[in-house]
Write a protein that holds these residues in place. Structure first.
Motif, mmCIF file in Angstrom:
data_model
loop_
_atom_site.group_PDB
_atom_site.id
_atom_site.type_symbol
_atom_site.label_atom_id
_atom_site.label_comp_id
_atom_site.label_asym_id
_atom_site.label_seq_id
_atom_site.Cartn_x
_atom_site.Cartn_y
_atom_site.Cartn_z
ATOM 1 N N LEU A 187 0.836 -1.210 0.000
ATOM 2 C CA LEU A 187 0.000 0.000 0.000
ATOM 3 C C LEU A 187 0.865 1.252 0.000
ATOM 4 C CD1 LEU A 187 -2.884 -0.940 2.459
ATOM 5 C CD2 LEU A 187 -3.162 -0.148 0.109
ATOM 6 N N MET A 188 1.921 1.249 0.804
ATOM 7 C CA MET A 188 2.813 2.412 0.857
ATOM 8 C C MET A 188 3.498 2.634 -0.490
ATOM 9 S SD MET A 188 2.491 3.822 3.800
ATOM 10 C CE MET A 188 0.789 3.276 3.982
ATOM 11 N N SER A 189 3.925 1.543 -1.118
ATOM 12 C CA SER A 189 4.550 1.636 -2.436
ATOM 13 C C SER A 189 3.554 2.165 -3.464
ATOM 14 C CB SER A 189 5.068 0.256 -2.866
ATOM 15 O OG SER A 189 5.613 0.305 -4.166
ATOM 16 N N LEU A 190 2.316 1.678 -3.377
ATOM 17 C CA LEU A 190 1.264 2.151 -4.287
ATOM 18 C C LEU A 190 0.989 3.626 -4.074
ATOM 19 C CD1 LEU A 190 -0.957 1.559 -6.382
ATOM 20 C CD2 LEU A 190 -2.449 0.884 -4.474
ATOM 21 N N LEU A 191 1.011 4.051 -2.829
ATOM 22 C CA LEU A 191 0.756 5.455 -2.521
ATOM 23 C C LEU A 191 1.817 6.351 -3.148
ATOM 24 C CD1 LEU A 191 -1.029 7.452 -0.992
ATOM 25 C CD2 LEU A 191 0.308 6.994 1.068
ATOM 26 N N VAL A 192 3.071 5.943 -3.046
ATOM 27 C CA VAL A 192 4.169 6.720 -3.629
ATOM 28 C C VAL A 192 4.007 6.830 -5.137
ATOM 29 C CG1 VAL A 192 6.647 6.719 -4.124
ATOM 30 C CG2 VAL A 192 5.841 6.228 -1.808
ATOM 31 N N SER A 193 3.777 5.699 -5.804
ATOM 32 C CA SER A 193 3.664 5.718 -7.266
ATOM 33 C C SER A 193 2.430 6.486 -7.723
ATOM 34 C CB SER A 193 3.625 4.282 -7.802
ATOM 35 O OG SER A 193 2.494 3.573 -7.308
ATOM 36 N N THR A 194 1.338 6.368 -6.978
ATOM 37 C CA THR A 194 0.107 7.067 -7.359
ATOM 38 C C THR A 194 0.270 8.573 -7.256
ATOM 39 O OG1 THR A 194 -1.260 5.199 -6.637
ATOM 40 C CG2 THR A 194 -2.343 7.340 -6.864
ATOM 41 N N ILE A 195 0.881 9.037 -6.174
ATOM 42 C CA ILE A 195 1.102 10.476 -6.005
ATOM 43 C C ILE A 195 1.965 11.013 -7.137
ATOM 44 C CG2 ILE A 195 2.155 12.243 -4.534
ATOM 45 C CD1 ILE A 195 1.429 10.396 -2.141
ATOM 46 N N SER A 196 3.022 10.264 -7.461
ATOM 47 C CA SER A 196 3.912 10.684 -8.556
ATOM 48 C C SER A 196 3.168 10.742 -9.884
ATOM 49 C CB SER A 196 5.100 9.714 -8.669
ATOM 50 O OG SER A 196 5.870 9.713 -7.495
#
Length: 249
Positions: A80-89
């Motif tokens: 989820l944290m990895s997804l959050l980073v990529s989504t924000i970018s």
């Protein structure tokens, strides 16, 4: 006649909050891991954000990650944290294009450093946008927020900055994460669950509640329009009678 065309511009809620639920069940129904549902849930986030911006709604708050979610399996939390980073970018350019400003509420200091860095960069880049304000509730719980506010007031009383006689609803609100953000008029929860899950408990005192059976990854613009149309059909009395509302018109 489309659902969107039935919406009355002057009766739209200024602030909509959403508990995005059902990603895991959506993935399980398809024989996939829960993170697959979270990834597809991003499409619903994009759809509802675009719809809100197009309609002229001022604030959209999304319950993205609760303090209780930290107790989930580490593999899911890390994903989820990895997804959050990529989504924000990936979504920063879209936010800029649509004049959307990003904010966060919650104990963001508990998030991984790379997540905080991406969030801060996006918040700064979108800070001058004047359209929809998208508020992400991250590592958030209402009990945590209320406890934090009480501690803040107590500390200021002890320091002589606040007198006990000054403590009222308005003062309390100024210590909440959502200070300077109006309370949501409409709270939506997807996936058929009928509970609030420790979300904005102070702020939703007079919110209209809308529960949808649709799992979050399948929740699109039409589903959002249906929720708004249902909201517009309700009579918001705030403790008054219907007759009083008619007399005050």
């Amino acid at each position: 006649m489309s659902v969107k065309s039935q919406l009355l511009k002057d009766r739209l809620p200024r602030h909509v909050a959403i508990i995005m639920d059902g990603n895991g069940r959506w993935a399980k129904k398809r024989g996939n891991m829960r993170i697959f549902g979270h990834r597809n849930g991003v499409k619903a986030v994009r759809a509802v954000t675009e719809a809100s911006a197009e309609l002229g709604i001022d604030y959209l708050t999304l319950y993205a990650f609760s303090t209780e979610n930290w107790s989930r399996p580490k593999s899911e939390v890390d994903a989820l944290m990895s997804l959050l980073v990529s989504t924000i970018s990936d979504e920063t350019k879209t936010l800029m294009k649509n004049n959307v400003q990003l904010r966060t509420i919650g104990n963001v200091e508990t998030l991984p450093q790379d997540v905080r860095d991406k969030l801060q960069t996006c918040i700064i880049q979108t800070s001058n946008n004047t359209g929809l304000t998208l508020v992400l509730a991250l590592s958030y719980s209402s009990r945590w927020e209320i406890s934090k506010a009480v501690k803040g007031i107590a500390a200021d009383v002890k320091a002589g900055k606040v007198a006990i006689e000054q403590i009222n609803d308005d003062l309390f609100v100024s210590y909440l994460e959502t200070k300077n953000i109006p309370d949501p008029e409409l709270l939506i929860r997807t996936s058929g669950e009928l509970r609030i899950s420790n979300f904005l408990l102070w702020q939703i005192a007079y919110s209209e509640l809308y529960f949808s059976d649709v799992l979050w990854p399948d929740f699109g613009k039409e589903d959002f329009y249906h929720a708004l149309l249902d909201f517009q059909k309700r009579e918001r009395r705030f403790g008054k009678t219907s007759d009083q509302l008619i007399l005050n018109k």
